[in-house]
Design a protein around this motif. Structure first.
Motif, PDB file in Angstrom:
ATOM      1  N   LYS A  97       0.387   3.579   1.872  1.00 16.76           N
ATOM      2  CA  LYS A  97       1.411   3.290   2.870  1.00 16.76           C
ATOM      3  C   LYS A  97       1.615   1.797   3.064  1.00 16.76           C
ATOM      4  O   LYS A  97       2.757   1.329   3.179  1.00 16.76           O
ATOM      5  N   LEU A  98       0.557   1.016   3.113  1.00 16.42           N
ATOM      6  CA  LEU A  98       0.658  -0.406   3.395  1.00 16.42           C
ATOM      7  C   LEU A  98       0.991  -1.193   2.132  1.00 16.42           C
ATOM      8  O   LEU A  98       0.597  -0.834   1.022  1.00 16.42           O
TER       9      LEU A  98
ATOM     10  N   THR B 282      -2.698  -6.888   7.646  1.00 14.28           N
ATOM     11  CA  THR B 282      -1.957  -5.847   6.919  1.00 14.28           C
ATOM     12  C   THR B 282      -0.471  -6.164   6.922  1.00 14.28           C
ATOM     13  O   THR B 282       0.041  -6.836   7.833  1.00 14.28           O
TER      14      THR B 282
ATOM     15  N   SER C 178       3.135  -4.054   6.519  1.00 13.26           N
ATOM     16  CA  SER C 178       3.699  -2.701   6.518  1.00 13.26           C
ATOM     17  C   SER C 178       4.992  -2.587   5.714  1.00 13.26           C
ATOM     18  O   SER C 178       5.260  -1.546   5.102  1.00 13.26           O
ATOM     19  N   THR C 179       5.824  -3.646   5.616  1.00  9.34           N
ATOM     20  CA  THR C 179       7.112  -3.582   4.911  1.00  9.34           C
ATOM     21  C   THR C 179       7.195  -4.583   3.769  1.00  9.34           C
ATOM     22  O   THR C 179       7.516  -4.224   2.635  1.00  9.34           O
TER      23      THR C 179
ATOM     24  N   LYS D 291       0.481  -7.421  11.137  1.00  7.35           N
ATOM     25  CA  LYS D 291      -0.588  -6.934  12.007  1.00  7.35           C
ATOM     26  C   LYS D 291      -1.869  -7.669  11.651  1.00  7.35           C
ATOM     27  O   LYS D 291      -2.252  -7.754  10.485  1.00  7.35           O
TER      28      LYS D 291
END
Length: 274
Positions: free
Chosen positions: A216-217, A242, A244-245, A252
């Protein structure tokens, strides 16, 4: 002649009445109503030990009404005013002790640490005995150093092996390589949240949790801020980042403290401090 005789009789009656009033105390109203009270009053002489009884005499009928309402006055002699001294009474029965309970055993303090008398060391008398004592002392020091060095060497080797496992784990984590990541863990690894909350156990749940996160990450990076290594225990204070996109944008960031227990080159227990 008759008036003179009457006057002498009156004086004698007045003297008798006066002497009777000094000896006999006039009764109060409450005392006259109590018919059961004795008529004789006894006084005890504490100095001589003799008892004197004073017989109370009833007043004449003519003066009964006058003395009925008069206040009672008690006159004590100096012998009666003295307070009785306390008397020590010896017990009539001997004091018995309870022998049913066993007596406490006496403690032998001869072998208690610190109670032994220090014995002076025997000094070597000859030169050979002196050299032998010095050689024995040097040998004892060498053995103690070797024992300490051996323990330190074992602990240092264990620390190096545990640190190598954690470094490989962080490398696989940052690369999002799930196969290399799970290879650092034991089959029955346990994950806890401080102090003793079990999160999950086993590699299957480990793959399910971290496998989805790796896919996901876009980026994952863990950087140690401070690390403590002691034998098979490694404690990491790390910075986790992390994406995310966008893999180039960290959205984060947080600090985490983790404790790893390593056995036979595998991580057997993980403890998270939140």
């Amino acid at each position: 002649m008759k008036p003179l005789f009457f006057l002498v009789s009156l004086l004698l009656a007045w003297q008798l009445l006066a002497t009777a009033a000094e000896v006999v105390e006039p009764p109060t109203k409450t005392e006259t109503k109590a018919a059961a009270l004795p008529a004789a009053v006894k006084t005890t002489d504490t100095s001589a030990g003799e008892e004197k009884s004073v017989q109370s005499k009833a007043p004449a009928k003519s003066t009964e009404v006058e003395l009925q309402d008069s206040p009672a006055v008690i006159t004590l002699t100096p012998q009666n005013e003295q307070s009785a001294e306390p008397v020590n009474v010896e017990p009539t029965q001997p004091i018995k002790t309870d022998t049913s309970k066993p007596s406490e055993p006496e403690v032998d303090t001869s072998k208690v640490l610190g109670t032994e008398a220090a014995k002076p060391a025997e000094l070597p008398k000859t030169q050979q005995e002196k050299q032998l004592a010095v050689a024995q002392a040097e040998q004892a020091v060498i053995q103690a150093k070797e024992a300490l060095t051996l323990k330190q060497q074992v602990k240092a080797k264990q620390s190096r092996e545990s640190l190598a496992v954690i470094e490989q784990l962080i490398k696989a984590y940052n690369a999002r390589n799930i196969d290399a990541f799970i290879s650092m863990y034991d089959e029955n690894v346990e994950f806890y949240a401080f102090p003793n909350e079990l999160l999950f156990k086993g590699k299957e749940k480990l793959i399910a949790r971290y496998g989805i996160m790796f896919k996901k990450l876009k980026c994952i990076k863990s950087s140690p801020i401070k690390r403590i290594v002691h034998g098979n225990i490694v404690i990491d204070h790390e910075l986790s980042e992390t994406c995310s996109t966008d893999p180039n944008v960290v959205d984060k960031r947080g600090e985490l403290i983790s404790s790893y227990q390593v056995e036979n080159g595998k991580i057997t227990k993980v403890l998270f401090f939140r």
